[in-house]
Design an enzyme around this catalytic site. Structure first.
Site, PDB file in Angstrom:
ATOM      1  CG  ASP A   1      15.177 -38.204  58.475  1.00  0.00           C
ATOM      2  OD1 ASP A   1      15.942 -38.981  57.933  1.00  0.00           O
ATOM      3  OD2 ASP A   1      13.919 -38.584  58.290  1.00  0.00           O
TER       4      ASP A   1
ATOM      5  N   GLY B   1      13.410 -38.736  50.376  1.00  0.00           N
ATOM      6  CA  GLY B   1      13.135 -40.189  50.191  1.00  0.00           C
ATOM      7  C   GLY B   1      13.680 -41.403  49.206  1.00  0.00           C
TER       8      GLY B   1
ATOM      9  CE  LYS C   1      23.462 -36.368  50.764  1.00  0.00           C
ATOM     10  NZ  LYS C   1      22.641 -37.103  52.122  1.00  0.00           N
TER      11      LYS C   1
ATOM     12  CB  THR D   1      14.606 -43.546  56.787  1.00  0.00           C
ATOM     13  OG1 THR D   1      14.068 -44.031  58.058  1.00  0.00           O
ATOM     14  CG2 THR D   1      15.273 -44.940  56.819  1.00  0.00           C
TER      15      THR D   1
ATOM     16  CG  ASP E   1      17.536 -38.181  49.743  1.00  0.00           C
ATOM     17  OD1 ASP E   1      18.415 -38.658  50.027  1.00  0.00           O
ATOM     18  OD2 ASP E   1      16.374 -38.328  49.277  1.00  0.00           O
TER      19      ASP E   1
ATOM     20  CD  GLU F   1      12.683 -40.269  55.213  1.00  0.00           C
ATOM     21  OE1 GLU F   1      13.591 -41.322  56.014  1.00  0.00           O
ATOM     22  OE2 GLU F   1      12.333 -39.434  54.441  1.00  0.00           O
TER      23      GLU F   1
END
Ligand code: A5P
Length: 235
Positions: free
Chosen positions: A83, A97, A123, A28, A86, A105
């Site tokens: 995926d 998240g 990141k 996501t 962050d 996830e």
């Protein structure tokens, strides 16, 4: 160079890992969305795959791009999960998240033989914690749970312990996850020992799960303006 080009290039490198017949975890977020769009192109060219989406948003996106989906209840093991993240530290521990999908996830990543994280280099961090750590909690007694989460941050030696309920939309109502829970965003500034904090958070009644993904991936692909490079995990 825009971060979006870097994310697209990381996603393209991940799509190249997909083989015929694979069962895939579909992440996501904006980076994972590029992966799903590019995967859809390969499906239209004849690739046979089945995906398990990590959020309702990803389910809709996969349907839009024609990626076949399977019932998560029937999954034993996935071949590959892709995926975003962050934050990513040198040991490839993650904060996830930011999009509120951490629970699905984590379930999907843990079911995969191989979990590949795709990202631009913004990141990458030396220590996790600058990005507020999302913690998914049940709505019941959320204030009590939030205070216990704050105490766990202090006990773990985090320089800050500010815990706030994530809000959504102009009505200032709490953001509600796909699982019907709420998210506490924890501004900790730095997490001295991510594994220890992960264990402490998991032990708090009311915490459904948290955004620390410890030791779950050995594969990170960083996109840039030219293409993408796989990173090696620090010893
Ligand atoms: C979703 O809940 C998150 O874990 C995302 O994977 C993370 O926020 C990365 O998002 P972007 O790819 O949009 O940066």
């Amino acid at each position: 160079m825009s971060a979006d080009v870097a994310k697209q290039n990381a996603a393209a490198a991940a799509v190249a890992l997909v083989g015929d017949g694979m069962r895939l975890g579909l992440g996501t977020g904006t980076t994972a969305a590029h992966f799903i769009r590019l995967l859809g192109e390969r499906v239209r060219a004849g690739l046979k795959v089945q995906g398990v989406p990590t959020s309702e948003a990803t389910r809709r996106l996969a349907e839009t791009h024609g990626v076949p989906l399977m019932d998560p209840d029937t999954v034993e093991v996935l071949d590959l999960a892709i995926d975003g993240a962050d934050e990513i530290d040198a040991q490839f521990n993650l904060i996830k998240g930011g999009g509120g999908a951490l629970l699905r996830e984590k379930i999907v990543a843990a079911a995969a033989r191989r979990f590949v994280v795709i990202s631009d280099d913004s990141k990458l961090v030396s220590k996790l914690g600058r990005f507020p750590l999302p913690v998914e909690v049940t709505p019941f007694a959320v204030g009590l749970t939030a205070r216990r989460v704050g105490a766990a941050l202090r006990a773990a030696g985090c320089p800050r312990d500010h815990v706030s309920v994530r809000m959504a939309g102009p009505t200032a109502k709490p953001f509600v996850t796909d699982g019907g829970n709420v998210i506490l965003d924890c501004a900790c500034a730095e997490i001295p020992d991510a594994a220890a904090l992960a264990a402490a958070l998991a032990a708090i009644p009311g915490v459904v799960d948290h955004g620390l993904f410890i030791g779950m991936t050995r594969d990170v692909i960083i996109g840039d303006a030219q293409g993408a490079r796989p990173l090696s995990k620090a010893a």
